[in-house]
Structure formats: C-alpha cells, structure tokens
Design an enzyme around this catalytic site. Structure first.
Site, PDB file in Angstrom:
ATOM      1  N   LYS A 127       1.335   3.761   7.382  1.00 52.98           N
ATOM      2  CA  LYS A 127       0.603   4.683   6.519  1.00 52.98           C
ATOM      3  C   LYS A 127       1.167   6.100   6.665  1.00 52.98           C
ATOM      4  O   LYS A 127       1.911   6.403   7.593  1.00 52.98           O
ATOM      5  CB  LYS A 127      -0.886   4.706   6.877  1.00 52.98           C
TER       6      LYS A 127
ATOM      7  N   SER B  40       0.810  -1.219   0.000  1.00 53.87           N
ATOM      8  CA  SER B  40       0.000   0.000   0.000  1.00 53.87           C
ATOM      9  C   SER B  40       0.842   1.267   0.000  1.00 53.87           C
ATOM     10  O   SER B  40       0.311   2.362  -0.187  1.00 53.87           O
ATOM     11  CB  SER B  40      -0.936   0.020   1.214  1.00 53.87           C
TER      12      SER B  40
END
Length: 209
Positions: free
Chosen positions: A166, A127
């Site tokens: 993230k 991601s």
C-alpha cells in the site's frame, strides 16, 4: 559508422536482453537463433563475433551460455521471496530473509542505484493499479524499516500477522498510519503506528508480457 548495427544484430541483442531479464542468465546460440528466426548457428555465431568486436558484448566460447552484455544492458539476479497482496491483506509465512528466496528475477541495472538489500515480490491483487502495479507484476523492493508519506511499501500489520502492499501515510501527529490503496474500489486501512512495521519500499516494477 564502424559501430553501426545491422537489423539482424539489433534483433540478436534484443533476444539476449529479453532472455536475461526473464531467466537471469544468457541464452545459448541455438536459443538465440530460434528466437531471432535464424536457422543457422554459424550465422548467429558470426553476428555474435561482430557484436563483440563492436563492444556490445563479451563471449566465453568455452561455455554454451558464455555471453555477457555490456554493463548498461546487464540484468542483476534479485531474490524473489514470494507473493505480496495488493488487495485485502492475507497471512504469509514468517519473515523470510533474502537467502530464503524461492527463486530469482532479473532486474535491469538501470532500475537500481545500488544492489544492497534488494529483493522482489510477486503482486497478487489490483488495489494498486493506479500506481501502475497490477496483479502478476513483480515489485522490486529495497529493504528498509522507515517510509516517507507517499512511498509504496510492504507493510506488516502486527496484530493481524499479515503483510500488504500500500501507499504509506503517517497521520494524527504520528500516532496513526493510513495504508492507502490506489484503486477507488478499495478502502484505506487505518492502524496504530506502533502496530505497523515497514518491511521495504517499492523501487521498481517488472511486468511480464
């Protein structure tokens, strides 16, 4: 020039540097010879002596791994605490401390301004590929409890008891956190600010070829 290196000496330095980064300690003379394509250990030893005279390393001849590269080439062993998911968050074992390291990874000193509160995690998932962090990479983290917008962090999601890698963004007047992936195939994670704990900030990435 007196300090000019031969092609063979450059290769030996490269072998030592790569070995230290991979394993966290220097190779033996025999291992250097095998990696550098030199069959004679005496030839390796001769070139190591030359490199020592030129100031590129020091040698302790009383131990088989007694090589030490000059300061700017040294890699520091950093505790590898386990995996972190760069994808959908998944549960991980409790909040490990550095002394509970599963292993260590060698981090080049030029990546570190200092070595306080440094640890490493192996990335699982893609991601964050647009931040040049891919599955299998090792992220070097500085332990800290706060983050600035745009920092790539290890974020603990309190209610889910999961951790994820993230990009951090504080929104809604400080009431909400957006954990942004850097891959258009993944959606951001939104969570109340009091339900997120920052466990560290990414300060470097090591890719194993």
């Amino acid at each position: 020039m007196a300090n000019e290196l031969s092609e063979r000496q450059e290769r030996i330095l490269e072998v030592i540097r790569d070995y230290v980064v991979e394993y966290g300690y220097p190779p033996t003379i025999r291992e250097i010879g095998e990696a550098a394509g030199i069959s004679s250990t005496s030839v390796v030893s001769y070139n190591l002596n030359a490199l020592e005279k030129k100031g590129h390393l020091t040698r302790n001849k009383d131990t088989s791994r007694g090589l030490r590269l000059r300061e700017e080439m040294i890699a520091i062993p950093v505790p590898l605490l386990g995996n972190i998911v760069a994808g959908e968050p998944i549960p991980i074992p409790g909040n490990e401390a550095p002394e509970a390291a599963l292993d260590h990874v060698a981090v080049p000193t030029e990546m570190l301004t200092n070595t306080d509160d440094i640890y490493a995690l192996r990335v699982r998932g893609n991601s964050m590929i647009d931040s040049l962090i891919a599955d299998g990479d090792v992220v070097v983290m500085r332990h800290q409890r706060s983050a600035e917008n745009g920092d790539t962090v290890a974020a603990w999601l309190v209610d889910e008891e999961t951790v994820t890698l993230k990009e951090f963004h504080l929104e809604a007047g400080g009431q909400r956190v957006r954990l942004q992936p850097r891959n258009p195939a993944f959606d951001p994670i939104y969570v109340r600010a009091d339900k997120v704990e920052i466990q560290g900030k990414v300060i470097g990435v090591i890719r194993e070829m």
